[in-house]
Write a protein that holds these residues in place. Structure first.
Motif, mmCIF file in Angstrom:
data_model
loop_
_atom_site.group_PDB
_atom_site.id
_atom_site.type_symbol
_atom_site.label_atom_id
_atom_site.label_comp_id
_atom_site.label_asym_id
_atom_site.label_seq_id
_atom_site.Cartn_x
_atom_site.Cartn_y
_atom_site.Cartn_z
ATOM 1 N N ASN A 10 0.812 -1.213 0.000
ATOM 2 C CA ASN A 10 0.000 0.000 0.000
ATOM 3 C C ASN A 10 0.848 1.267 0.000
ATOM 4 O O ASN A 10 0.442 2.274 -0.589
ATOM 5 C CB ASN A 10 -0.991 -0.008 1.169
ATOM 6 N N ARG A 11 2.007 1.228 0.614
ATOM 7 C CA ARG A 11 2.911 2.390 0.558
ATOM 8 C C ARG A 11 3.351 2.655 -0.878
ATOM 9 O O ARG A 11 3.411 3.807 -1.314
ATOM 10 C CB ARG A 11 4.128 2.177 1.454
ATOM 11 N N ILE A 12 3.664 1.591 -1.600
ATOM 12 C CA ILE A 12 4.042 1.750 -3.014
ATOM 13 C C ILE A 12 2.865 2.321 -3.797
ATOM 14 O O ILE A 12 3.015 3.277 -4.572
ATOM 15 C CB ILE A 12 4.519 0.413 -3.612
ATOM 16 N N ARG A 13 1.666 1.742 -3.586
ATOM 17 C CA ARG A 13 0.479 2.217 -4.311
ATOM 18 C C ARG A 13 0.205 3.681 -4.003
ATOM 19 O O ARG A 13 -0.073 4.478 -4.903
ATOM 20 C CB ARG A 13 -0.744 1.375 -3.948
ATOM 21 N N LEU A 16 2.649 5.838 -5.816
ATOM 22 C CA LEU A 16 2.290 5.908 -7.231
ATOM 23 C C LEU A 16 1.081 6.818 -7.443
ATOM 24 O O LEU A 16 1.058 7.617 -8.387
ATOM 25 C CB LEU A 16 2.002 4.507 -7.786
ATOM 26 N N ASP A 17 0.080 6.699 -6.575
ATOM 27 C CA ASP A 17 -1.100 7.562 -6.676
ATOM 28 C C ASP A 17 -0.712 9.030 -6.584
ATOM 29 O O ASP A 17 -1.207 9.860 -7.346
ATOM 30 C CB ASP A 17 -2.117 7.236 -5.574
ATOM 31 N N ARG A 26 -9.412 5.585 -13.916
ATOM 32 C CA ARG A 26 -9.497 4.495 -14.899
ATOM 33 C C ARG A 26 -8.167 4.277 -15.604
ATOM 34 O O ARG A 26 -7.719 3.145 -15.779
ATOM 35 C CB ARG A 26 -10.598 4.824 -15.901
ATOM 36 N N GLU A 27 -7.523 5.350 -16.008
ATOM 37 C CA GLU A 27 -6.218 5.244 -16.674
ATOM 38 C C GLU A 27 -5.165 4.690 -15.720
ATOM 39 O O GLU A 27 -4.313 3.903 -16.123
ATOM 40 C CB GLU A 27 -5.785 6.619 -17.202
ATOM 41 N N ARG A 28 -5.224 5.095 -14.468
ATOM 42 C CA ARG A 28 -4.275 4.597 -13.467
ATOM 43 C C ARG A 28 -4.397 3.079 -13.323
ATOM 44 O O ARG A 28 -3.389 2.377 -13.299
ATOM 45 C CB ARG A 28 -4.540 5.284 -12.117
ATOM 46 N N VAL A 79 0.148 -4.441 -6.329
ATOM 47 C CA VAL A 79 -0.140 -3.009 -6.404
ATOM 48 C C VAL A 79 -1.354 -2.782 -7.305
ATOM 49 O O VAL A 79 -2.259 -2.000 -6.971
ATOM 50 C CB VAL A 79 1.085 -2.210 -6.890
ATOM 51 N N ALA A 80 -1.423 -3.474 -8.440
ATOM 52 C CA ALA A 80 -2.580 -3.339 -9.331
ATOM 53 C C ALA A 80 -3.856 -3.792 -8.623
ATOM 54 O O ALA A 80 -4.910 -3.152 -8.739
ATOM 55 C CB ALA A 80 -2.353 -4.135 -10.612
#
Length: 113
Positions: A10-13, A16-17, A26-28, A79-80
């Motif tokens: 979640n830290r990586i996500r 990235l966010d 949607r694109e993310r 992450v996805a």
């Protein structure tokens, strides 16, 4: 997975966010799912390098490289997954993993005493 590992995913996500620029939600999601394919390509490249499958490059990679790239695929996938469902992605992963393990684990046999 442990809660610490999910926290790391979640830290990586979240990073990235925060750095997604002008991408819509949607694109993310699409970019993160497509990133899995890119990472898989790196596994394939490393595996080719282990077996010297590209004569121009020769033995360009090691099994350690393959393992590292496989971890990248796994993390990118997680992450996805959490991008699709930040609150429930981890629970869905854990439930699916239990299902898959149960499917291949023989049931306990009752023993006659």
């Amino acid at each position: 997975m442990s809660s610490e590992q999910w926290d790391q995913v979640n830290r990586i996500r979240e990073w990235l966010d925060a750095n997604a620029g002008e991408l819509t939600e949607r694109e993310r999601v699409m970019m993160r799912v497509l990133k899995i394919g890119e990472e898989f390509g790196e596994v394939a490249e490393a595996l080719h390098g282990v077996y010297s499958a590209n004569p121009r490059k020769g033995a360009s990679h090691s099994w350690k490289d393959v393992r590292k790239e496989l971890v990248d695929v796994a993390v990118t996938t997680l992450v996805a997954l959490t991008t699709l469902d930040p609150e429930g992605g981890g629970k869905e992963f854990d439930a699916r993993l239990r299902f898959l393990v149960d499917r291949v684990t023989p049931p306990e046999r009752a023993t006659d005493e």
